[in-house]
Design an enzyme around this catalytic site. Structure first.
Site, PDB file in Angstrom:
ATOM      1  N   GLU A 181       8.153  16.862 -20.733  1.00  0.00           N
ATOM      2  CA  GLU A 181       8.140  17.662 -19.497  1.00  0.00           C
ATOM      3  C   GLU A 181       8.568  19.114 -19.702  1.00  0.00           C
ATOM      4  O   GLU A 181       9.442  19.616 -18.999  1.00  0.00           O
ATOM      5  CB  GLU A 181       9.022  16.985 -18.438  1.00  0.00           C
ATOM      6  CG  GLU A 181       8.557  15.569 -18.124  1.00  0.00           C
ATOM      7  CD  GLU A 181       9.470  14.814 -17.160  1.00  0.00           C
ATOM      8  OE1 GLU A 181      10.435  15.409 -16.643  1.00  0.00           O
ATOM      9  OE2 GLU A 181       9.221  13.612 -16.936  1.00  0.00           O
TER      10      GLU A 181
ATOM     11  N   ASN B   4       4.881  14.472 -24.018  1.00  0.00           N
ATOM     12  CA  ASN B   4       4.741  13.592 -22.845  1.00  0.00           C
ATOM     13  C   ASN B   4       5.009  14.389 -21.570  1.00  0.00           C
ATOM     14  O   ASN B   4       5.958  15.180 -21.514  1.00  0.00           O
ATOM     15  CB  ASN B   4       5.791  12.468 -22.986  1.00  0.00           C
ATOM     16  CG  ASN B   4       5.642  11.360 -21.967  1.00  0.00           C
ATOM     17  OD1 ASN B   4       4.555  10.801 -21.807  1.00  0.00           O
ATOM     18  ND2 ASN B   4       6.722  11.033 -21.270  1.00  0.00           N
TER      19      ASN B   4
ATOM     20  N   HIS C 153       2.367   8.738 -12.951  1.00  0.00           N
ATOM     21  CA  HIS C 153       3.097   8.288 -11.752  1.00  0.00           C
ATOM     22  C   HIS C 153       2.259   8.693 -10.538  1.00  0.00           C
ATOM     23  O   HIS C 153       2.151   9.874 -10.231  1.00  0.00           O
ATOM     24  CB  HIS C 153       4.470   8.974 -11.665  1.00  0.00           C
ATOM     25  CG  HIS C 153       5.405   8.565 -12.753  1.00  0.00           C
ATOM     26  ND1 HIS C 153       5.918   7.294 -12.852  1.00  0.00           N
ATOM     27  CD2 HIS C 153       5.938   9.262 -13.792  1.00  0.00           C
ATOM     28  CE1 HIS C 153       6.727   7.224 -13.904  1.00  0.00           C
ATOM     29  NE2 HIS C 153       6.755   8.401 -14.498  1.00  0.00           N
TER      30      HIS C 153
ATOM     31  N   GLU D 299       3.880   5.958 -18.531  1.00  0.00           N
ATOM     32  CA  GLU D 299       4.858   5.578 -17.494  1.00  0.00           C
ATOM     33  C   GLU D 299       4.143   5.154 -16.218  1.00  0.00           C
ATOM     34  O   GLU D 299       4.579   5.455 -15.099  1.00  0.00           O
ATOM     35  CB  GLU D 299       5.807   6.759 -17.191  1.00  0.00           C
ATOM     36  CG  GLU D 299       6.518   7.279 -18.416  1.00  0.00           C
ATOM     37  CD  GLU D 299       7.494   8.420 -18.134  1.00  0.00           C
ATOM     38  OE1 GLU D 299       7.826   8.665 -16.949  1.00  0.00           O
ATOM     39  OE2 GLU D 299       7.916   9.079 -19.096  1.00  0.00           O
TER      40      GLU D 299
ATOM     41  N   ASP E  33       2.828   3.926 -12.919  1.00  0.00           N
ATOM     42  CA  ASP E  33       3.143   3.178 -11.700  1.00  0.00           C
ATOM     43  C   ASP E  33       2.386   3.820 -10.553  1.00  0.00           C
ATOM     44  O   ASP E  33       2.104   5.015 -10.581  1.00  0.00           O
ATOM     45  CB  ASP E  33       4.650   3.019 -11.432  1.00  0.00           C
ATOM     46  CG  ASP E  33       5.423   4.318 -11.327  1.00  0.00           C
ATOM     47  OD1 ASP E  33       4.803   5.409 -11.318  1.00  0.00           O
ATOM     48  OD2 ASP E  33       6.662   4.252 -11.243  1.00  0.00           O
TER      49      ASP E  33
HETATM   50  O1  9MR Z   1      13.080   5.556 -14.541  1.00  0.00           O
HETATM   51  C1  9MR Z   1      14.080   6.478 -14.904  1.00  0.00           C
HETATM   52  C2  9MR Z   1      15.243   6.382 -13.941  1.00  0.00           C
HETATM   53  O2  9MR Z   1      15.913   5.156 -14.090  1.00  0.00           O
HETATM   54  C3  9MR Z   1      16.197   7.530 -14.172  1.00  0.00           C
HETATM   55  O3  9MR Z   1      17.182   7.517 -13.167  1.00  0.00           O
HETATM   56  C4  9MR Z   1      15.450   8.826 -14.180  1.00  0.00           C
HETATM   57  C5  9MR Z   1      16.393   9.963 -14.462  1.00  0.00           C
HETATM   58  O4  9MR Z   1      15.766  11.165 -14.693  1.00  0.00           O
HETATM   59  O5  9MR Z   1      14.442   8.808 -15.179  1.00  0.00           O
HETATM   60  C6  9MR Z   1      13.484   7.854 -14.894  1.00  0.00           C
HETATM   61  O6  9MR Z   1      12.456   7.919 -15.861  1.00  0.00           O
HETATM   62  C7  9MR Z   1      11.721   9.145 -15.915  1.00  0.00           C
HETATM   63  C8  9MR Z   1      11.258   9.327 -17.337  1.00  0.00           C
HETATM   64  O7  9MR Z   1      12.349   9.274 -18.210  1.00  0.00           O
HETATM   65  C9  9MR Z   1      10.518  10.620 -17.510  1.00  0.00           C
HETATM   66  N1  9MR Z   1       9.430  10.753 -16.574  1.00  0.00           N
HETATM   67  C10 9MR Z   1       9.772  10.497 -15.187  1.00  0.00           C
HETATM   68  C11 9MR Z   1      10.450   9.145 -15.050  1.00  0.00           C
HETATM   69  C12 9MR Z   1      10.679   8.784 -13.602  1.00  0.00           C
HETATM   70  O8  9MR Z   1      11.565   9.670 -13.023  1.00  0.00           O
END
Ligand code: 9MR
Length: 445
Positions: free
Chosen positions: A161, A204, A240, A269, A271
């Site tokens: 990101e 990513n 997402h 990722e 969903d």
């Molecule tokens: O799913 C993850 C969640 O449990 C955490 O609280 C969050 C914190 O930033 O990160 C989520 O995962 C993220 C991933 O690491 C990067 N892309 C976005 C995902 C969803 O927020």
């Protein structure tokens, strides 16, 4: 076979070694006719099918049943992030990520590493460093973490990101960007390649799933990296989606244009918020797009069950909060070429083989039968021994035979509470072969 000469002997001993290395494995079923699984159907298409996993749910039987039954790759959801592994400078804590890695590798699943350099979940000490110190902290973090799991991670999200949302195509402000400049991404990838040369190195991001200003900026970076020999192997598309950000109509075309640059693409990722047919159709579109791009090597959904999704209220995953398969699950499995069977993954029972005592002429095998997320009243498991092996004796079960296939049923009452286990044993006469018996599906009712 041994009498047939040297070449055959070499092949036999390789096979034997492979069998001996697989000391334990699990066979799973939800009923008499085991349905296809996401992992097996994807494997039929040459892809992995993965999920994000949280270490703190690994004690929950239905979570683990679904994980072990359906998936061939895992991504630790938070456990490999900077704040989890190096909260204090120079002190590395790998415990909860190791739990996930060991669980996965012990069952033949792959592991995606997520993530090394990201502006979020970054301990505050990192942001407080001066330029030179930040550079060495970033490179040390990448090196230490990758070397800890060297050879165990199939793909790493090296940088996550790093681009801004919206139309600017600019880099996102972060300690790395602000102090090290645009070159930090290239530097991170070069450091990563040196730390674990076998791992695929990915960039990513999210909102890069269709052709837009942000994905164009990533595209230009990858193109530049490829032209200058900066090591990059793959691009992750988080995917997402919800009603405000649906699956783009040019999703496949976007994956393809990146693949055409000479990198693999992965859906990392996935969903999709929603329910019913609409959600199912969107999922199927994503799967079909991946299958249509030969360099799309795998799909990871961002969690197993709606119960533990990072956006649970949007019910974005394939299993509902009671671990029942949703229409989206069936749509994904069908798109992968599999046949859906309904129910709850791993609801029946699992059977795990391990070798116990061994003597020159024989060894004891043990099969542990574990009920899944529901109570069962009886079970049966097949065990196939390799001819010329024979089974001399069995205990704690009632066997019946068909050739070299033994079907074991309980002695008397076979009921097991959810997650409870029992085991049976048997002695195999080697008759020249040390091959491990093959344990078939566990059938429960
Ligand atoms: O799913 C993850 C969640 O449990 C955490 O609280 C969050 C914190 O930033 O990160 C989520 O995962 C993220 C991933 O690491 C990067 N892309 C976005 C995902 C969803 O927020």
């Amino acid at each position: 076979m041994i009498r047939k000469g040297g070449r055959c002997r070499a092949a036999l001993s390789l096979t034997t070694t492979a069998l001996l290395t697989a000391t334990a494995f699990t066979a799973l079923s939800t009923g008499a006719e085991a349905a296809d699984t996401l992992g097996s159907a994807a494997a039929g298409k040459g892809r992995y099918f993965g999920t994000a996993v949280a270490a703190n749910h690994l004690g929950e039987a239905p979570y683990v049943s679904a994980l072990n039954t359906e998936f061939t790759s895992v991504t630790p959801e938070n456990e490999m992030k900077w704040d989890a592994v190096e909260r204090t400078r120079g002190t590395f804590t790998y415990g909860s990520a190791d739990q996930i890695v060991n669980h996965a590798l012990g069952r033949g699943m792959k592991v995606r590493g997520h993530t090394l350099v990201w502006h979020s979940q970054l301990p505050s000490w990192v942001a407080g460093l001066g330029t030179a110190d930040l550079r060495s902290a970033m490179n040390n973090h990448i090196t230490q973490v990758m070397q800890h799991w060297k050879g165990k991670i199939h793909s790493w999200d090296v940088v996550n990101e790093a681009f801004q949302d919206g139309g600017s195509g600019a880099r996102r402000s972060s300690p790395f960007q602000d102090k090290l400049g645009n070159g930090f991404i290239e530097e991170a990838f070069r450091t990563a390649r040196a730390a674990d040369p076998a791992a695929k190195l990915c960039y990513n991001d999210y909102n890069t799933d269709g052709v837009n200003a942000k994905s164009n900026a990533v595209y230009n970076m990858v193109k530049d990296f490829k032209s200058r020999g900066v090591p990059i192997d793959c691009v992750g598309f988080q995917s997402h989606f919800n009603s405000a950000s649906p699956v783009p109509s040019d999703y496949q075309a976007n994956l393809q244009r990146f693949a055409d640059l000479g990198v693999d693409v992965q859906i990392t990722e996935l969903d999709i918020e929603g329910s019913g047919t609409a959600q199912a159709n969107s999922y199927a579109n994503v799967v079909r797009a991946c299958l249509a791009v030969s360099r799309c090597t795998g799909i990871t959904v961002w969690g197993i069950t709606d119960k533990y999704s990072w956006r649970a209220s949007g019910t974005p995953l394939l299993l509902d909060s009671n671990y029942n398969k949703k229409p989206a699950y069936d749509a994904v499995l069908t798109a992968l070429g599999g046949s859906p069977g309904g129910g709850t993954p791993g609801a029946g029972c699992t059977a795990t083989y391990s070798k116990a005592e061994e003597w020159g002429d024989r060894f004891n095998g043990r099969v542990t039968v574990t009920a899944g997320s529901s109570a069962i009243s009886t079970w049966s498991v097949t065990v196939t021994v390799a001819s010329p092996q024979t089974v001399a004796t069995t205990w704690n079960g009632t066997p019946s035979w068909n050739g070299n296939v033994m079907t074991m049923r309980p002695n008397g009452n076979g009921s097991l509470a959810p997650g409870a286990s029992t085991s049976f044993g048997f002695t195999v006469m080697k008759n020249g072969s040390t091959a491990a018996p093959v344990v078939g599906a566990c059938t429960a009712s």
